[in-house]
Design a protein around this motif. Structure first.
Motif, PDB file in Angstrom:
ATOM      1  N   CYS A   1      33.508   7.051  39.703  1.00 32.58           N
ATOM      2  CA  CYS A   1      34.316   6.191  38.833  1.00 32.58           C
ATOM      3  C   CYS A   1      35.757   6.213  39.311  1.00 32.58           C
ATOM      4  O   CYS A   1      36.220   7.204  39.881  1.00 32.58           O
ATOM      5  CB  CYS A   1      34.224   6.672  37.385  1.00 32.58           C
ATOM      6  SG  CYS A   1      34.972   5.500  36.208  1.00 32.58           S
TER       7      CYS A   1
ATOM      8  N   TYR B   1      37.128  12.104  27.635  1.00 27.68           N
ATOM      9  CA  TYR B   1      35.915  12.482  26.921  1.00 27.68           C
ATOM     10  C   TYR B   1      34.678  12.261  27.773  1.00 27.68           C
ATOM     11  O   TYR B   1      33.568  12.519  27.320  1.00 27.68           O
ATOM     12  CB  TYR B   1      35.795  11.666  25.619  1.00 27.68           C
ATOM     13  CG  TYR B   1      35.825  10.183  25.846  1.00 27.68           C
ATOM     14  CD1 TYR B   1      34.686   9.501  26.240  1.00 27.68           C
ATOM     15  CD2 TYR B   1      37.006   9.465  25.718  1.00 27.68           C
ATOM     16  CE1 TYR B   1      34.716   8.139  26.482  1.00 27.68           C
ATOM     17  CE2 TYR B   1      37.044   8.100  25.961  1.00 27.68           C
ATOM     18  CZ  TYR B   1      35.899   7.451  26.339  1.00 27.68           C
ATOM     19  OH  TYR B   1      35.933   6.113  26.594  1.00 27.68           O
TER      20      TYR B   1
ATOM     21  N   GLU C   1      31.138   3.886  37.585  1.00 30.88           N
ATOM     22  CA  GLU C   1      31.740   2.554  37.464  1.00 30.88           C
ATOM     23  C   GLU C   1      31.017   1.613  38.439  1.00 30.88           C
ATOM     24  O   GLU C   1      31.144   1.769  39.665  1.00 30.88           O
ATOM     25  CB  GLU C   1      33.244   2.639  37.747  1.00 30.88           C
ATOM     26  CG  GLU C   1      33.960   1.317  37.859  1.00 30.88           C
ATOM     27  CD  GLU C   1      33.691   0.350  36.687  1.00 30.88           C
ATOM     28  OE1 GLU C   1      33.605   0.785  35.531  1.00 30.88           O
ATOM     29  OE2 GLU C   1      33.544  -0.862  36.969  1.00 30.88           O
ATOM     30  N   PRO C   2      30.267   0.641  37.916  1.00 24.96           N
ATOM     31  CA  PRO C   2      29.436  -0.185  38.795  1.00 24.96           C
ATOM     32  C   PRO C   2      30.233  -0.967  39.833  1.00 24.96           C
ATOM     33  O   PRO C   2      29.743  -1.230  40.933  1.00 24.96           O
ATOM     34  CB  PRO C   2      28.715  -1.135  37.823  1.00 24.96           C
ATOM     35  CG  PRO C   2      29.510  -1.101  36.565  1.00 24.96           C
ATOM     36  CD  PRO C   2      30.122   0.255  36.494  1.00 24.96           C
TER      37      PRO C   2
ATOM     38  N   THR D   1      31.563  -2.172  32.363  1.00 23.78           N
ATOM     39  CA  THR D   1      32.584  -1.795  33.339  1.00 23.78           C
ATOM     40  C   THR D   1      33.874  -1.391  32.635  1.00 23.78           C
ATOM     41  O   THR D   1      34.101  -1.788  31.490  1.00 23.78           O
ATOM     42  CB  THR D   1      32.881  -2.981  34.291  1.00 23.78           C
ATOM     43  OG1 THR D   1      34.028  -2.680  35.093  1.00 23.78           O
ATOM     44  CG2 THR D   1      33.164  -4.276  33.535  1.00 23.78           C
TER      45      THR D   1
ATOM     46  N   SER E   1      34.957  -1.619  28.717  1.00 26.44           N
ATOM     47  CA  SER E   1      35.327  -0.448  27.927  1.00 26.44           C
ATOM     48  C   SER E   1      36.843  -0.380  27.843  1.00 26.44           C
ATOM     49  O   SER E   1      37.525  -0.389  28.873  1.00 26.44           O
ATOM     50  CB  SER E   1      34.783   0.817  28.582  1.00 26.44           C
ATOM     51  OG  SER E   1      33.392   0.693  28.721  1.00 26.44           O
TER      52      SER E   1
ATOM     53  N   ASN F   1      34.145  -2.476  24.305  1.00 32.27           N
ATOM     54  CA  ASN F   1      33.622  -1.249  23.715  1.00 32.27           C
ATOM     55  C   ASN F   1      34.708  -0.188  23.673  1.00 32.27           C
ATOM     56  O   ASN F   1      35.311   0.133  24.712  1.00 32.27           O
ATOM     57  CB  ASN F   1      32.472  -0.699  24.557  1.00 32.27           C
ATOM     58  CG  ASN F   1      31.234  -1.567  24.450  1.00 32.27           C
ATOM     59  OD1 ASN F   1      31.075  -2.324  23.499  1.00 32.27           O
ATOM     60  ND2 ASN F   1      30.370  -1.461  25.429  1.00 32.27           N
TER      61      ASN F   1
ATOM     62  N   VAL G   1      35.375   3.768  22.476  1.00 32.14           N
ATOM     63  CA  VAL G   1      34.921   5.037  21.915  1.00 32.14           C
ATOM     64  C   VAL G   1      36.088   5.591  21.102  1.00 32.14           C
ATOM     65  O   VAL G   1      37.228   5.609  21.585  1.00 32.14           O
ATOM     66  CB  VAL G   1      34.520   6.022  23.035  1.00 32.14           C
ATOM     67  CG1 VAL G   1      34.117   7.368  22.452  1.00 32.14           C
ATOM     68  CG2 VAL G   1      33.380   5.438  23.866  1.00 32.14           C
TER      69      VAL G   1
ATOM     70  N   ILE H   1      32.450   2.710  19.088  1.00 32.20           N
ATOM     71  CA  ILE H   1      31.307   3.578  19.386  1.00 32.20           C
ATOM     72  C   ILE H   1      31.627   5.011  18.956  1.00 32.20           C
ATOM     73  O   ILE H   1      32.708   5.530  19.273  1.00 32.20           O
ATOM     74  CB  ILE H   1      31.012   3.546  20.911  1.00 32.20           C
ATOM     75  CG1 ILE H   1      30.736   2.104  21.341  1.00 32.20           C
ATOM     76  CG2 ILE H   1      29.866   4.460  21.280  1.00 32.20           C
ATOM     77  CD1 ILE H   1      30.533   1.937  22.836  1.00 32.20           C
TER      78      ILE H   1
ATOM     79  N   GLN I   1      33.752  16.840  22.610  1.00 30.79           N
ATOM     80  CA  GLN I   1      33.224  15.600  22.007  1.00 30.79           C
ATOM     81  C   GLN I   1      32.866  15.809  20.545  1.00 30.79           C
ATOM     82  O   GLN I   1      33.067  14.920  19.716  1.00 30.79           O
ATOM     83  CB  GLN I   1      31.997  15.122  22.798  1.00 30.79           C
ATOM     84  CG  GLN I   1      32.386  14.570  24.169  1.00 30.79           C
ATOM     85  CD  GLN I   1      31.238  14.542  25.144  1.00 30.79           C
ATOM     86  OE1 GLN I   1      30.299  15.317  25.016  1.00 30.79           O
ATOM     87  NE2 GLN I   1      31.308  13.673  26.125  1.00 30.79           N
TER      88      GLN I   1
ATOM     89  N   MET J   1      27.730  11.772  30.484  1.00 34.28           N
ATOM     90  CA  MET J   1      27.496  10.322  30.369  1.00 34.28           C
ATOM     91  C   MET J   1      27.596   9.593  31.727  1.00 34.28           C
ATOM     92  O   MET J   1      26.760   8.748  32.047  1.00 34.28           O
ATOM     93  CB  MET J   1      28.515   9.753  29.393  1.00 34.28           C
ATOM     94  CG  MET J   1      28.279   8.342  29.004  1.00 34.28           C
ATOM     95  SD  MET J   1      26.903   8.213  27.852  1.00 34.28           S
ATOM     96  CE  MET J   1      27.316   6.710  27.014  1.00 34.28           C
ATOM     97  N   SER J   2      28.603   9.923  32.519  1.00 34.74           N
ATOM     98  CA  SER J   2      28.806   9.193  33.775  1.00 34.74           C
ATOM     99  C   SER J   2      27.667   9.457  34.760  1.00 34.74           C
ATOM    100  O   SER J   2      27.480   8.702  35.713  1.00 34.74           O
ATOM    101  CB  SER J   2      30.128   9.601  34.408  1.00 34.74           C
ATOM    102  OG  SER J   2      30.095  10.968  34.747  1.00 34.74           O
TER     103      SER J   2
ATOM    104  N   GLY K   1      25.946   4.801  31.010  1.00 33.08           N
ATOM    105  CA  GLY K   1      26.131   4.543  29.579  1.00 33.08           C
ATOM    106  C   GLY K   1      25.879   3.099  29.211  1.00 33.08           C
ATOM    107  O   GLY K   1      25.609   2.262  30.055  1.00 33.08           O
TER     108      GLY K   1
HETATM  109  N1  SAM Z   1      32.554   2.893  33.885  1.00 36.71           N
HETATM  110  C1  SAM Z   1      31.888   1.955  33.048  1.00 36.71           C
HETATM  111  C2  SAM Z   1      32.675   1.760  31.765  1.00 36.71           C
HETATM  112  O1  SAM Z   1      33.734   2.360  31.609  1.00 36.71           O
HETATM  113  O2  SAM Z   1      32.241   0.981  30.930  1.00 36.71           O
HETATM  114  C3  SAM Z   1      30.441   2.260  32.747  1.00 36.71           C
HETATM  115  C4  SAM Z   1      30.037   3.674  32.512  1.00 36.71           C
HETATM  116  S1  SAM Z   1      30.751   4.438  31.084  1.00 36.71           S
HETATM  117  C5  SAM Z   1      29.963   5.999  31.156  1.00 36.71           C
HETATM  118  C6  SAM Z   1      29.915   3.539  29.801  1.00 36.71           C
HETATM  119  C7  SAM Z   1      30.446   3.703  28.424  1.00 36.71           C
HETATM  120  O3  SAM Z   1      30.159   4.999  27.957  1.00 36.71           O
HETATM  121  C8  SAM Z   1      31.939   3.528  28.279  1.00 36.71           C
HETATM  122  O4  SAM Z   1      32.182   2.583  27.263  1.00 36.71           O
HETATM  123  C9  SAM Z   1      32.419   4.877  27.841  1.00 36.71           C
HETATM  124  O5  SAM Z   1      33.529   4.788  27.018  1.00 36.71           O
HETATM  125  C10 SAM Z   1      31.197   5.381  27.112  1.00 36.71           C
HETATM  126  N2  SAM Z   1      31.151   6.822  26.939  1.00 36.71           N
HETATM  127  C11 SAM Z   1      31.432   7.786  27.831  1.00 36.71           C
HETATM  128  N3  SAM Z   1      31.251   9.002  27.286  1.00 36.71           N
HETATM  129  C12 SAM Z   1      30.820   8.795  26.024  1.00 36.71           C
HETATM  130  C13 SAM Z   1      30.465   9.636  24.930  1.00 36.71           C
HETATM  131  N4  SAM Z   1      30.498  10.949  25.059  1.00 36.71           N
HETATM  132  N5  SAM Z   1      30.069   9.080  23.784  1.00 36.71           N
HETATM  133  C14 SAM Z   1      30.021   7.726  23.642  1.00 36.71           C
HETATM  134  N6  SAM Z   1      30.339   6.874  24.630  1.00 36.71           N
HETATM  135  C15 SAM Z   1      30.744   7.398  25.797  1.00 36.71           C
END
Ligand code: SAM
Length: 343
Positions: free
Chosen positions: A39, A45, A86-87, A113, A136, A175, A177, A204, A216, A338-339, A343
């Motif tokens: 990423c 988080y 990160e795609p 993304t 996000s 989105n 968090v 979220i 978390q 998560m990464s 996610g």
């Molecule tokens: N890099 C991309 C992005 O930021 O959208 C895709 C991968 S990221 C892991 C996907 C989503 O997971 C993001 O919206 C991120 O905020 C969320 N995320 C990461 N850790 C999380 C957690 N512990 N609980 C809930 N959502 C989480």
């Protein structure tokens, strides 16, 4: 755009269209595909600043990914969401999107993304078959955005959102968090975006994973608190009757073109409706986001399994999808953050 050429033993038979169900009768139609564990941000988080990534030879190649997506589609998956890591940092992302878009029976191709590279990529991605996008974005305050992402520049994401709209990606979902001590007040400004844009802004609840679970859990903010904060500042939220399955409970502020959603995985789990599987970047089928159960598809694929053998392995794993997560009983996924899942 390149054409998918698969080895002879991997030729796909015609689509049976039978659909795929798990042991509880839930239809599996949705596959989230992680394109990389890397990423270009380091959200506090999500992952530590000094993150160790998988060696590149452990990551599925484009052809391997396409093959698994074709199998999924043949078994009944209709929706693919590309994610990560990160795609957009994956090499050849535009070309890869074009190839996924051409897989027979895939009706919906989306991406999640952080939006950092979208200003440059939204147009090409849309032209190659991407339909819609989730961006996000946890704060509209540049300093807070930087504090949460460690490395991010808010202006890049806002430019990316404009480019996504100009490219015709629709709907655009944002989105956020909600993280106590970082952005729990910023939800009001984010919600206000729906008064001027037809975005779907979704909040979220933070979920606990592996080594980051302590932080978390402590910084978790329930959706009820976020909703109350928004209603106090912006007025009542009217519930919307949304057709089709959506993990978000959806509302609208008075006269807003956009909508607000609350994804309450922790306080109000929606496991009964979950028809999702996830494919990790190194080729493991993850059966539930919050459970460690996985099936390795890469090893048999690289050891020469036939198309039929791989399809059967996929189908059998999907059937074993667990009923739901066990957060209420203190069961936390330990093996990945998560990464590393997608996610
Ligand atoms: N890099 C991309 C992005 O930021 O959208 C895709 C991968 S990221 C892991 C996907 C989503 O997971 C993001 O919206 C991120 O905020 C969320 N995320 C990461 N850790 C999380 C957690 N512990 N609980 C809930 N959502 C989480």
């Amino acid at each position: 755009m390149s054409i998918t050429i698969l080895p002879q033993s991997h030729e796909s038979p015609t689509l049976p269209g039978a659909g795929m169900r798990d042991q509880y009768g839930r239809q599996i139609r949705d596959l989230r595909v992680s394109l990389t564990d890397r990423c270009n941000l380091r959200c506090v988080y999500c992952m530590p600043e000094e993150m160790e990534f998988k060696p590149r030879d452990e990551i599925l190649t484009d052809d391997e990914l396409l093959l698994i997506i074709r199998i999924a589609a043949e078994l009944g998956v209709r929706k693919i969401r590309l994610t990560g890591g990160e795609p957009t940092v994956r090499a050849n992302i535009v070309d890869l999107v074009g190839r996924v878009a051409q897989v027979p029976a895939i009706e919906d191709l989306a991406m999640t993304t952080n939006g950092v590279r979208l200003a440059e990529l939204a147009g090409p991605l849309a032209r190659h078959g991407l339909r819609r996008i989730n961006v996000s974005l946890d704060s509209l305050n540049p300093a807070k955005f930087r504090a949460i992402t460690r490395w991010g520049d808010l202006g890049d994401v806002l430019a990316g959102l404009d480019a996504a709209q100009a490219a015709g990606l629709s709907p655009i979902k944002i989105n956020a968090v909600v993280v106590r001590g970082f952005n729990e007040d910023d939800v009001v400004d984010l919600a206000r975006l729906t008064l001027s844009h037809d975005y779907a802004v979704r909040f979220i609840e933070m979920m606990p994973f592996g080594s980051v679970a302590g932080f978390q859990t402590n910084a978790y903010v329930p959706s009820a608190e976020t909703m109350a904060r928004i209603e106090t500042m912006l007025g009542p939220l009217t519930p919307l009757d949304v057709t089709g399955y959506d993990p978000a409970r959806t509302y609208r502020l008075n006269a807003a073109p956009g909508t607000l959603g609350f994804i309450s995985s922790v306080s109000q789990p929606f496991c009964a409706q979950c028809g999702r599987l996830r494919l990790t970047a190194e080729g493991r089928l993850r059966l539930c986001l919050l459970r460690d159960d996985e099936a390795d598809l890469r090893t048999p694929l690289r050891e020469g399994a036939t198309y039929e053998e791989l399809r059967e392995r996929f189908r059998a794993a999907a059937y074993r999808k667990p009923w739901g997560h066990g957060l209420a009983r203190g069961v936390i996924p330990r093996r990945r953050i998560m990464s590393q899942i997608g996610g």
